[in-house]
Design a protein around this motif. Structure first.
Motif, PDB file in Angstrom:
ATOM      1  N   MET A   1       0.866  -1.135  -0.084  1.00 51.82           N
ATOM      2  CA  MET A   1       0.116  -0.204  -0.151  1.00 51.82           C
ATOM      3  C   MET A   1       0.756   1.236  -0.050  1.00 51.82           C
ATOM      4  O   MET A   1       0.310   2.281  -0.233  1.00 51.82           O
ATOM      5  CB  MET A   1      -0.916  -0.111   1.164  1.00 51.82           C
ATOM      6  CG  MET A   1      -2.070  -0.989   0.915  1.00 51.82           C
ATOM      7  SD  MET A   1      -3.233  -0.714  -0.224  1.00 51.82           S
ATOM      8  CE  MET A   1      -3.801   0.941  -0.003  1.00 51.82           C
ATOM      9  N   GLN A   2       2.144   0.858   0.331  1.00 53.11           N
ATOM     10  CA  GLN A   2       3.055   2.321   0.628  1.00 53.11           C
ATOM     11  C   GLN A   2       3.944   2.407  -0.796  1.00 53.11           C
ATOM     12  O   GLN A   2       4.751   3.134  -0.860  1.00 53.11           O
ATOM     13  CB  GLN A   2       3.810   2.204   1.696  1.00 53.11           C
ATOM     14  CG  GLN A   2       3.068   2.332   3.009  1.00 53.11           C
ATOM     15  CD  GLN A   2       3.767   1.582   4.132  1.00 53.11           C
ATOM     16  OE1 GLN A   2       4.793   1.479   4.366  1.00 53.11           O
ATOM     17  NE2 GLN A   2       2.988   1.734   5.324  1.00 53.11           N
ATOM     18  N   CYS A   3       4.077   1.377  -1.448  1.00 46.56           N
ATOM     19  CA  CYS A   3       5.019   1.273  -2.677  1.00 46.56           C
ATOM     20  C   CYS A   3       4.806   2.550  -3.753  1.00 46.56           C
ATOM     21  O   CYS A   3       3.675   2.879  -4.005  1.00 46.56           O
ATOM     22  CB  CYS A   3       5.133   0.024  -3.518  1.00 46.56           C
ATOM     23  SG  CYS A   3       5.650  -1.194  -2.624  1.00 46.56           S
ATOM     24  N   GLU A   4       5.831   3.184  -4.014  1.00 47.57           N
ATOM     25  CA  GLU A   4       5.986   4.267  -5.093  1.00 47.57           C
ATOM     26  C   GLU A   4       5.013   3.519  -6.425  1.00 47.57           C
ATOM     27  O   GLU A   4       5.584   2.234  -7.039  1.00 47.57           O
ATOM     28  CB  GLU A   4       7.192   4.694  -5.459  1.00 47.57           C
ATOM     29  CG  GLU A   4       7.338   5.684  -6.589  1.00 47.57           C
ATOM     30  CD  GLU A   4       8.740   6.229  -7.161  1.00 47.57           C
ATOM     31  OE1 GLU A   4       8.966   6.953  -7.852  1.00 47.57           O
ATOM     32  OE2 GLU A   4       9.773   5.589  -6.235  1.00 47.57           O
ATOM     33  N   VAL A   5       4.410   4.406  -7.128  1.00 47.47           N
ATOM     34  CA  VAL A   5       3.523   3.739  -8.410  1.00 47.47           C
ATOM     35  C   VAL A   5       4.474   4.468  -9.404  1.00 47.47           C
ATOM     36  O   VAL A   5       5.141   5.663  -9.471  1.00 47.47           O
ATOM     37  CB  VAL A   5       2.125   4.358  -8.679  1.00 47.47           C
ATOM     38  CG1 VAL A   5       1.662   4.367  -9.795  1.00 47.47           C
ATOM     39  CG2 VAL A   5       1.479   4.005  -7.417  1.00 47.47           C
ATOM     40  N   ALA A   6       4.761   3.628 -10.713  1.00 41.37           N
ATOM     41  CA  ALA A   6       5.559   4.305 -11.821  1.00 41.37           C
ATOM     42  C   ALA A   6       4.970   5.493 -12.248  1.00 41.37           C
ATOM     43  O   ALA A   6       3.801   5.913 -12.569  1.00 41.37           O
ATOM     44  CB  ALA A   6       5.472   3.278 -12.866  1.00 41.37           C
ATOM     45  N   PRO A   7       5.708   6.719 -12.124  1.00 42.61           N
ATOM     46  CA  PRO A   7       5.387   7.911 -12.438  1.00 42.61           C
ATOM     47  C   PRO A   7       4.793   8.084 -13.838  1.00 42.61           C
ATOM     48  O   PRO A   7       3.895   9.016 -14.071  1.00 42.61           O
ATOM     49  CB  PRO A   7       6.823   8.912 -12.424  1.00 42.61           C
ATOM     50  CG  PRO A   7       7.781   8.199 -11.385  1.00 42.61           C
ATOM     51  CD  PRO A   7       7.195   6.769 -11.832  1.00 42.61           C
ATOM     52  N   GLU A   8       5.448   7.189 -14.819  1.00 37.47           N
ATOM     53  CA  GLU A   8       4.687   7.518 -16.277  1.00 37.47           C
ATOM     54  C   GLU A   8       3.447   6.515 -16.582  1.00 37.47           C
ATOM     55  O   GLU A   8       3.008   6.540 -17.440  1.00 37.47           O
ATOM     56  CB  GLU A   8       5.713   7.122 -17.302  1.00 37.47           C
ATOM     57  CG  GLU A   8       7.039   8.025 -17.095  1.00 37.47           C
ATOM     58  CD  GLU A   8       6.646   9.417 -17.976  1.00 37.47           C
ATOM     59  OE1 GLU A   8       5.760   9.232 -18.804  1.00 37.47           O
ATOM     60  OE2 GLU A   8       7.168  10.278 -17.731  1.00 37.47           O
ATOM     61  N   LEU A   9       2.935   5.910 -15.510  1.00 36.34           N
ATOM     62  CA  LEU A   9       1.878   5.065 -15.635  1.00 36.34           C
ATOM     63  C   LEU A   9       0.628   5.714 -16.129  1.00 36.34           C
ATOM     64  O   LEU A   9       0.237   5.320 -17.528  1.00 36.34           O
ATOM     65  CB  LEU A   9       1.479   4.331 -14.146  1.00 36.34           C
ATOM     66  CG  LEU A   9       0.440   3.216 -14.372  1.00 36.34           C
ATOM     67  CD1 LEU A   9       1.003   2.118 -15.222  1.00 36.34           C
ATOM     68  CD2 LEU A   9      -0.193   2.837 -12.996  1.00 36.34           C
ATOM     69  N   GLU A  10       0.189   6.824 -15.546  1.00 40.59           N
ATOM     70  CA  GLU A  10      -1.161   7.308 -16.479  1.00 40.59           C
ATOM     71  C   GLU A  10      -0.753   7.917 -17.632  1.00 40.59           C
ATOM     72  O   GLU A  10      -1.579   7.727 -18.504  1.00 40.59           O
ATOM     73  CB  GLU A  10      -1.488   8.391 -15.301  1.00 40.59           C
ATOM     74  CG  GLU A  10      -1.970   7.821 -13.941  1.00 40.59           C
ATOM     75  CD  GLU A  10      -3.417   7.360 -13.826  1.00 40.59           C
ATOM     76  OE1 GLU A  10      -4.212   7.507 -14.976  1.00 40.59           O
ATOM     77  OE2 GLU A  10      -3.871   7.115 -12.853  1.00 40.59           O
ATOM     78  N   HIS A  11       0.451   8.550 -17.745  1.00 39.25           N
ATOM     79  CA  HIS A  11       0.902   8.912 -19.240  1.00 39.25           C
ATOM     80  C   HIS A  11       0.743   8.063 -20.243  1.00 39.25           C
ATOM     81  O   HIS A  11       0.363   8.063 -21.276  1.00 39.25           O
ATOM     82  CB  HIS A  11       2.156   9.746 -19.043  1.00 39.25           C
ATOM     83  CG  HIS A  11       2.586  10.385 -20.358  1.00 39.25           C
ATOM     84  ND1 HIS A  11       3.907  10.575 -20.734  1.00 39.25           N
ATOM     85  CD2 HIS A  11       1.851  11.083 -21.091  1.00 39.25           C
ATOM     86  CE1 HIS A  11       3.825  10.919 -22.001  1.00 39.25           C
ATOM     87  NE2 HIS A  11       2.613  11.466 -22.186  1.00 39.25           N
ATOM     88  N   LEU A  12       1.227   6.640 -19.787  1.00 39.12           N
ATOM     89  CA  LEU A  12       1.458   5.577 -20.919  1.00 39.12           C
ATOM     90  C   LEU A  12       0.020   5.149 -21.096  1.00 39.12           C
ATOM     91  O   LEU A  12      -0.345   4.728 -22.328  1.00 39.12           O
ATOM     92  CB  LEU A  12       2.227   4.540 -20.162  1.00 39.12           C
ATOM     93  CG  LEU A  12       2.228   3.246 -21.068  1.00 39.12           C
ATOM     94  CD1 LEU A  12       3.073   3.593 -22.621  1.00 39.12           C
ATOM     95  CD2 LEU A  12       2.984   2.178 -20.371  1.00 39.12           C
ATOM     96  N   LYS A  13      -0.875   5.333 -20.074  1.00 42.36           N
ATOM     97  CA  LYS A  13      -2.431   4.783 -20.219  1.00 42.36           C
ATOM     98  C   LYS A  13      -3.010   5.679 -21.453  1.00 42.36           C
ATOM     99  O   LYS A  13      -3.719   5.245 -22.419  1.00 42.36           O
ATOM    100  CB  LYS A  13      -3.097   4.792 -19.108  1.00 42.36           C
ATOM    101  CG  LYS A  13      -4.505   4.363 -19.233  1.00 42.36           C
ATOM    102  CD  LYS A  13      -4.559   2.932 -19.721  1.00 42.36           C
ATOM    103  CE  LYS A  13      -6.092   2.381 -19.737  1.00 42.36           C
ATOM    104  NZ  LYS A  13      -5.988   1.095 -20.055  1.00 42.36           N
ATOM    105  N   GLN A  14      -2.587   7.024 -21.260  1.00 41.16           N
ATOM    106  CA  GLN A  14      -3.050   8.052 -22.356  1.00 41.16           C
ATOM    107  C   GLN A  14      -2.564   7.779 -23.660  1.00 41.16           C
ATOM    108  O   GLN A  14      -3.185   8.062 -24.890  1.00 41.16           O
ATOM    109  CB  GLN A  14      -2.708   9.641 -21.812  1.00 41.16           C
ATOM    110  CG  GLN A  14      -3.643   9.807 -20.530  1.00 41.16           C
ATOM    111  CD  GLN A  14      -2.961  11.136 -19.976  1.00 41.16           C
ATOM    112  OE1 GLN A  14      -2.293  11.795 -20.437  1.00 41.16           O
ATOM    113  NE2 GLN A  14      -3.384  11.531 -18.569  1.00 41.16           N
TER     114      GLN A  14
END
Length: 225
Positions: free
Chosen positions: A98-111
């Protein structure tokens, strides 16, 4: 630096979890070590458990725990001991994931890949992932679902190709030897993301097998390694 990947062509994109979507490889390492220690293992047994986990990469934990019992603890297999280890691991991991960093580019890649459908395919426990990702508000990214252990990735891929869930061309984004072998063996393209991997000597493996490498989900291939 080579040219950008042609993401436009893919109908399906499959993402690994640990080291790709979440910065959780060290979290998993710590969980294996602490599971051993919390259930009475020595420092040496705990480190051997970690070493085996890293060696196997994205293999479901069930197989690693069975190996731990038979080859590290050198005890006869019992369902009770297996379940104790599984439960301990799950308890330790639940809070830390629950505390791990999420890949910063994840949402951008989805777009960037809005034309494609996504799925997650992890070596982590499937039921656990399906609890964690809604709690983290990330499950909506994976229209085709979230899949994990105890079923292995190559088995998931074979089933989903056969039933038409995975449409080609398809891309797998991972960070382990098994990710590469399972995905290319099933006919998917593959990108190795390097920044959070815990795969030993990944550079020489990727060079030897001419694997496309990106720092992370920006998916800009590079060759300076």
């Amino acid at each position: 630096m080579s040219q950008s990947l042609n993401l436009e062509k893919y109908k399906t994109i499959v993402l690994d979890c640990d080291g790709v979507v979440l910065n959780s490889n060290q979290t998993k390492v710590d969980a294996y070590y602490n599971t051993s220690k919390r259930t009475g293992g020595t420092d040496e047994q705990a480190q051997a458990f970690v070493d085996y986990h890293i060696k196997l990469g994205s293999i479901p934990r069930n197989d690693k725990i069975r190996y731990y019992i038979s080859d590290i603890l050198k005890q006869p297999y019992s369902e009770e001991l297996f379940q104790t280890l599984m439960d301990t691991f799950t308890e330790i991991l639940d809070e830390t994931l629950m505390q791990c960093e999420v890949a910063p580019e994840l949402e951008h890649l989805k777009q960037r890949t809005a034309h494609a459908k996504w799925m997650m395919m992890s070596g982590g426990d499937q039921a656990e992932l399906r609890k964690i990702f809604p709690r983290r508000g990330l499950d909506h990214l994976f229209e085709l679902g979230i899949y994990g252990g105890p079923t292995k990735k190559n088995e998931h891929l074979a089933k989903m190709i056969a039933d038409g869930t995975i449409q080609f061309p398809a891309l797998f984004i991972g960070d382990s030897r098994f990710d590469h072998q399972a995905s290319t063996g099933a006919g998917l393209d593959f990108v190795f993301v390097s920044d959070w991997t815990d795969m030993p000597d990944w550079q020489s493996y990727c060079k030897q097998h001419q694997v496309t490498v990106s720092h992370h989900l920006e998916l800009q291939p590079y060759t300076d390694f």
